[in-house]
Motif scaffolding. Structure first.
Motif, mmCIF file in Angstrom:
data_model
loop_
_atom_site.group_PDB
_atom_site.id
_atom_site.type_symbol
_atom_site.label_atom_id
_atom_site.label_comp_id
_atom_site.label_asym_id
_atom_site.label_seq_id
_atom_site.Cartn_x
_atom_site.Cartn_y
_atom_site.Cartn_z
ATOM 1 N N ARG A 366 1.064 -0.646 0.341
ATOM 2 C CA ARG A 366 0.122 0.134 0.278
ATOM 3 C C ARG A 366 1.101 0.929 0.004
ATOM 4 N N ILE A 367 0.816 1.926 -1.340
ATOM 5 C CA ILE A 367 1.722 3.260 -0.934
ATOM 6 C C ILE A 367 0.870 4.517 -1.370
ATOM 7 N N LEU A 368 1.391 4.868 -0.465
ATOM 8 C CA LEU A 368 -0.020 6.632 -0.064
ATOM 9 C C LEU A 368 1.426 7.926 0.171
ATOM 10 N N PRO A 369 1.767 7.897 -0.810
ATOM 11 C CA PRO A 369 2.962 9.310 -0.665
ATOM 12 C C PRO A 369 2.089 10.490 0.139
ATOM 13 N N PRO A 370 2.826 11.505 0.519
ATOM 14 C CA PRO A 370 2.153 12.786 0.732
ATOM 15 C C PRO A 370 1.700 13.735 -0.240
ATOM 16 N N LEU A 371 0.614 13.962 -0.214
ATOM 17 C CA LEU A 371 0.240 15.081 -1.460
ATOM 18 C C LEU A 371 0.881 16.100 -1.775
ATOM 19 N N THR A 372 2.101 16.093 -1.183
ATOM 20 C CA THR A 372 2.831 17.268 -1.116
ATOM 21 C C THR A 372 3.967 16.318 -2.079
ATOM 22 N N VAL A 373 4.246 15.175 -2.513
ATOM 23 C CA VAL A 373 5.191 14.333 -3.177
ATOM 24 C C VAL A 373 5.845 15.343 -4.543
ATOM 25 N N ASN A 374 6.831 15.230 -4.463
ATOM 26 C CA ASN A 374 6.993 15.292 -6.438
ATOM 27 C C ASN A 374 7.923 14.494 -7.134
ATOM 28 N N LYS A 375 8.409 14.914 -7.932
ATOM 29 C CA LYS A 375 8.805 13.538 -9.417
ATOM 30 C C LYS A 375 10.129 13.334 -8.544
ATOM 31 N N LYS A 376 10.535 14.182 -8.118
ATOM 32 C CA LYS A 376 12.201 14.103 -7.178
ATOM 33 C C LYS A 376 12.195 12.681 -6.341
ATOM 34 N N ASP A 377 11.094 12.876 -5.706
ATOM 35 C CA ASP A 377 10.527 11.600 -4.295
ATOM 36 C C ASP A 377 10.101 11.015 -5.235
ATOM 37 N N ILE A 378 9.298 10.608 -5.941
ATOM 38 C CA ILE A 378 8.878 9.452 -6.829
ATOM 39 C C ILE A 378 9.820 8.686 -7.773
ATOM 40 N N ASP A 379 10.893 9.235 -7.884
ATOM 41 C CA ASP A 379 11.418 9.163 -8.574
ATOM 42 C C ASP A 379 12.408 7.983 -7.629
ATOM 43 N N GLU A 380 12.905 8.385 -6.857
ATOM 44 C CA GLU A 380 13.868 8.076 -5.739
ATOM 45 C C GLU A 380 12.838 6.712 -5.004
ATOM 46 N N GLY A 381 11.710 7.114 -4.837
ATOM 47 C CA GLY A 381 10.676 6.115 -4.218
ATOM 48 C C GLY A 381 11.161 4.262 -5.245
ATOM 49 N N ILE A 382 10.676 4.669 -5.832
ATOM 50 C CA ILE A 382 10.948 3.563 -6.861
ATOM 51 C C ILE A 382 11.862 3.164 -7.637
ATOM 52 N N ARG A 383 13.066 3.887 -7.021
ATOM 53 C CA ARG A 383 14.516 3.040 -6.907
ATOM 54 C C ARG A 383 14.796 2.524 -5.817
ATOM 55 N N LEU A 384 13.978 3.335 -4.652
ATOM 56 C CA LEU A 384 14.509 2.010 -3.382
ATOM 57 C C LEU A 384 13.220 1.145 -3.914
ATOM 58 N N LEU A 385 12.774 1.417 -4.076
ATOM 59 C CA LEU A 385 11.890 0.287 -4.243
ATOM 60 C C LEU A 385 12.099 -1.226 -5.340
ATOM 61 N N GLU A 386 12.859 -0.741 -6.425
ATOM 62 C CA GLU A 386 13.453 -1.637 -6.890
ATOM 63 C C GLU A 386 14.970 -2.826 -5.887
ATOM 64 N N LYS A 387 15.114 -1.526 -5.436
ATOM 65 C CA LYS A 387 16.283 -2.385 -5.003
ATOM 66 C C LYS A 387 15.737 -3.371 -3.970
ATOM 67 N N GLY A 388 14.277 -3.024 -3.605
ATOM 68 C CA GLY A 388 13.553 -3.979 -2.402
ATOM 69 C C GLY A 388 13.575 -5.066 -2.636
ATOM 70 N N PHE A 389 12.372 -5.300 -4.284
ATOM 71 C CA PHE A 389 12.453 -6.006 -5.016
ATOM 72 C C PHE A 389 13.675 -6.527 -5.277
ATOM 73 N N LEU A 390 14.758 -6.703 -6.573
ATOM 74 C CA LEU A 390 15.797 -7.142 -6.207
ATOM 75 C C LEU A 390 16.367 -7.720 -5.066
ATOM 76 N N SER A 391 16.180 -7.447 -3.797
ATOM 77 C CA SER A 391 17.032 -8.188 -2.610
ATOM 78 C C SER A 391 16.389 -8.967 -2.412
ATOM 79 N N GLN A 392 14.953 -9.343 -3.139
ATOM 80 C CA GLN A 392 14.680 -10.700 -3.084
ATOM 81 C C GLN A 392 13.962 -11.269 -3.683
ATOM 82 N N LEU A 393 15.089 -11.447 -4.613
ATOM 83 C CA LEU A 393 14.691 -12.796 -5.936
ATOM 84 C C LEU A 393 15.232 -14.039 -5.554
#
Ligand SMILES: Cc1ncc(COP(=O)(O)O)c(C=O)c1O
Length: 393
Positions: A366-393
């Protein structure tokens, strides 16, 4: 104190009602929090959407500071300008009616059940809710909650509640009888796994309830206050409820909840029929007024819509890379990523990488970022989420 010492304090003195991650949060600002060792995290699940404008939003902090030197509490036997003004602002942004103030989502829903019962009279007292819904932890609201696991051990449960499958028109037609006074629904089931109500279903409910003089209640505790790109989620559906419950982002971090009821219903509550000592305190009201002001002044509805679309697209690119992502769903900044495996390990892995998320129903991130989130935060979030996914392969 160190992390393990604080955890020890909890183990010794705090009742163990929550599954906790071993993280001691010391401060927060915007989309970030820091633990007591100074490590920074990107928070894409800020306080279960309570800190929906991000942590310590400057409007909210300033309003609270100003109010602190005036009065902290005004008894509800007297008047206070702030409560009246907040009620006016809520009504102006939702539908014509009146507001009852309380402190938590469960209390707002409890007030809805009570108001419906008073309105219905002695023979019409039954409220119908949806399977997989979540409405709170008081005895009445957990009976309303359509998940067996939350009710176990608390029987006998109060009478007058029934659950039916979500998004199922036939099930409603079959369940309603002469005792039914209300139907309550979350337009997006949050705890239930980010399940979105269909337009057809909600418009049917509106027509059906109006025809049978049944009250339609929307629980917007999680979906309300801009989360889906409109101030309230019902505004995507082109209809209005008879009642709506709000909490979480409503106070921008300060506890407050509200039940809004259409004018024809609202005066069913008379002095003595319902109350809440702390409900609508001046501190809660200034916080909430600041939340409305920030949403308006900073175009946060548009930001939630645009950033929601951007996040959705970025999540779709992850779906192409990881076969264990089954589906991405939601509206605005209320998104769920359904996996074909347990999500807890991924949430833990993301936390190690510096990203906070939630997992519900075992397999839905469940992903509920703050309403103030910007593209930079989202790009960073996706990068970290991908790292999280990769660590579980
Ligand atoms: C849709 C919904 N309703 C009600 C509640 C209960 O709110 P509270 O925990 O503030 O009582 C929640 C909490 O997560 C919720 O998501």
């Amino acid at each position: 104190m160190k992390t393990d010492e604080i955890i020890k304090l909890y183990n010794e003195y705090v009742m163990p009602t929550y599954l906790k991650s071993p993280l001691v949060i010391a401060r927060g600002k915007g989309a970030r929090v820091w633990d007591i060792e100074g490590k920074e995290y990107l928070d894409f699940f800020p306080g279960w959407a309570v800190s929906g404008l991000g942590h310590c939003h400057p409007f909210v902090v300033k309003a609270l500071k100003r109010q602190l030197s005036k009065t902290l509490h005004v008894s509800n036997n007297f008047y206070n300008e702030l409560q009246g003004e907040l009620a006016r602002v809520i009504i102006k942004n939702s539908f014509d009616g009146k507001v009852f103030f309380a402190n938590s989502g469960a209390e707002a829903n409890e007030a809805a059940i009570k108001l419906a019962r008073l309105y219905g009279g002695p023979d019409r007292f039954e409220t119908i809710s949806m399977e997989n819904s979540f409405h709170g932890r008081t005895l009445a609201t957990l009976t309303l909650t359509g998940q067996e696991k939350h009710r176990q051990g608390f029987e006998p449960l109060p009478e007058g509640f029934r659950t039916v499958p979500f998004n199922d028109i036939k099930a409603i037609e079959e369940a309603v009888n002469e005792k039914t006074i209300a139907i309550i629904v979350e337009l997006i089931q949050g705890e239930g796994g980010i399940n979105v109500a269909s337009k057809e279903y909600i418009r049917f409910l509106r027509r059906f309830c109006s025809k049978k003089d049944i009250l339609l209640i929307f629980d917007e505790v999680q979906t309300g206050m801009g989360r889906t790109g409109k101030m309230f989620c019902f505004q995507h559906f082109g209809i209005e409820p008879d009642m709506m419950s709000l909490s979480k982002t409503l106070g921008g971090g300060f506890p407050i909840s509200a039940l809004i009821a259409k004018r024809k219903l609202a005066d069913t509550f008379t002095p003595g029929t319902h109350a809440s000592t702390f409900g609508g305190s001046p501190l809660a009201c200034v916080s909430s007024l600041a939340v409305f002001e920030a949403i308006k002044n900073n175009d946060l509805l548009l930001n939630a819509e645009n950033m929601g679309e951007y996040l959705f697209e970025r999540l779709k690119t992850l779906k192409e890379k990881f076969s264990f992502i089954k589906e991405i769903r939601g509206i605005g900044l209320m998104l769920g990523v359904e996996l074909s495996r347990q999500g807890k390990l991924i949430v833990d892995a993301c936390m190690k990488e510096g990203l906070l998320l939630n997992c519900t129903q075992d397999k839905v991130l469940r992903i509920l970022p703050p309403l103030t989130v910007n593209k930079k935060d989202i790009d960073e979030g996706i990068r970290l989420l991908e790292k999280g996914f990769l660590s579980q392969l």
